[in-house]
Design a protein around this motif. Structure first.
Motif, PDB file in Angstrom:
ATOM      1  N   ILE A 179      -2.054  12.393  -1.871  1.00 22.35           N
ATOM      2  CA  ILE A 179      -2.545  11.030  -1.588  1.00 22.35           C
ATOM      3  C   ILE A 179      -4.056  11.282  -1.497  1.00 22.35           C
ATOM      4  O   ILE A 179      -4.735  12.177  -1.121  1.00 22.35           O
ATOM      5  CB  ILE A 179      -1.928  10.385  -0.206  1.00 22.35           C
ATOM      6  CG1 ILE A 179      -1.968  11.307   0.924  1.00 22.35           C
ATOM      7  CG2 ILE A 179      -0.459  10.340  -0.507  1.00 22.35           C
ATOM      8  CD1 ILE A 179      -1.508  11.008   1.979  1.00 22.35           C
TER       9      ILE A 179
ATOM     10  N   VAL B 149       4.082   4.458  -3.728  1.00 23.43           N
ATOM     11  CA  VAL B 149       2.391   4.513  -3.458  1.00 23.43           C
ATOM     12  C   VAL B 149       1.887   3.326  -4.462  1.00 23.43           C
ATOM     13  O   VAL B 149       1.977   3.711  -5.830  1.00 23.43           O
ATOM     14  CB  VAL B 149       1.917   5.962  -3.682  1.00 23.43           C
ATOM     15  CG1 VAL B 149       0.771   6.141  -3.528  1.00 23.43           C
ATOM     16  CG2 VAL B 149       2.869   6.921  -2.846  1.00 23.43           C
ATOM     17  N   ASN B 150       1.023   2.700  -3.950  1.00 20.28           N
ATOM     18  CA  ASN B 150       0.490   1.610  -4.708  1.00 20.28           C
ATOM     19  C   ASN B 150       1.245   0.882  -5.537  1.00 20.28           C
ATOM     20  O   ASN B 150       1.004   0.590  -6.646  1.00 20.28           O
ATOM     21  CB  ASN B 150      -0.949   2.341  -5.475  1.00 20.28           C
ATOM     22  CG  ASN B 150      -1.552   2.876  -4.659  1.00 20.28           C
ATOM     23  OD1 ASN B 150      -2.096   2.707  -3.247  1.00 20.28           O
ATOM     24  ND2 ASN B 150      -2.272   4.108  -5.349  1.00 20.28           N
TER      25      ASN B 150
ATOM     26  N   ASP C  18      -5.237   4.803  -0.801  1.00 25.95           N
ATOM     27  CA  ASP C  18      -3.798   4.690  -1.190  1.00 25.95           C
ATOM     28  C   ASP C  18      -3.060   3.779  -0.159  1.00 25.95           C
ATOM     29  O   ASP C  18      -3.277   3.881   0.937  1.00 25.95           O
ATOM     30  CB  ASP C  18      -2.907   6.104  -1.460  1.00 25.95           C
ATOM     31  CG  ASP C  18      -3.287   6.778  -2.595  1.00 25.95           C
ATOM     32  OD1 ASP C  18      -3.935   6.210  -3.648  1.00 25.95           O
ATOM     33  OD2 ASP C  18      -3.096   7.902  -2.732  1.00 25.95           O
TER      34      ASP C  18
END
Length: 216
Positions: free
Chosen positions: A195, A148-149, A199
């Motif tokens: 989330i 994530v990211n 994102d």
């Protein structure tokens, strides 16, 4: 018509079966007991989302979690499938997200209510393109990641499943019957987390397929 892509070929999806608490560490992180048989829930086909669309969080939740999973596509349905024959019924494999409104799920569990509102909203079943089953040697020897990211959130090793895919297929076929085009979300490892808008999620089934989604 709800469909997924097996290579470049669209395949109509029947049922979406999901297996909960199939990794011991994930059950532990949520304070859940390990089950003695597969814990099964369903998602509607309207929850399917491919990479061409943004993830849109439901307005009724403030705590949607990612759950990265190996996804299997049933190519040949059947009833009472023996475990030793089960994998021959798989047409393809991919990587996906079982998105979960955790706050809504917690409230439903406390009241003894079903989880559908938490698990079945539109876009809650993200699925990559699928690769042919013949290209995957042993589905219990796969690894996958979710970032994530750019930061690693989940790492999965299918050898750590409490119920193997063959056992899942046999169980589902015995209790419910399986149809051509059914999908099985096989369970998520530890590391689930919230989330939020903006994102970017990147999933990879190592050696086979990758996929990505952005949260609107």
């Amino acid at each position: 018509m709800a469909s997924v892509k097996l290579g470049l070929q669209p395949v109509r999806v029947g049922n979406i079966f999901c297996i909960g608490r199939n990794y011991a560490a994930h059950a532990a992180e949520l304070g859940n007991a390990v089950e003695s048989e597969p814990l099964v829930f369903l998602k509607p086909t309207s929850s399917l989302l491919d990479e061409s669309s943004l993830i849109r969080l439901p307005e009724y939740s403030r705590d949607v979690h990612h759950e990265c999973e190996l996804v299997a596509l049933i190519g040949k349905g059947g009833d009472d499938i023996a475990p030793e024959r089960a994998l021959s019924h798989v047409a393809g494999y991919g990587i996906g997200l079982d998105l979960t409104a955790r706050d809504v799920q917690g409230e439903a569990k406390s009241k003894g209510h079903p989880w559908t509102k938490a698990k079945g909203f539109r876009g809650a079943a993200c699925v990559s393109m699928l690769v042919p089953a013949a290209s995957v040697g042993d589905p219990q020897r796969l690894t996958f990641d979710l970032r994530v990211n750019g930061q690693l959130r989940q790492h999965g090793d299918t050898g750590l499943m409490l119920f193997s895919l063959a056992q899942q297929i046999s169980y589902l076929s015995r209790l419910y019957g399986l149809s051509d085009g059914d999908l099985i979300f096989t369970g998520t490892p530890e590391g689930v987390a919230r989330i939020v808008s903006g994102d970017e999620l990147q999933l990879e089934l190592h050696g086979h397929v990758s996929a990505g989604w952005k949260v609107a």
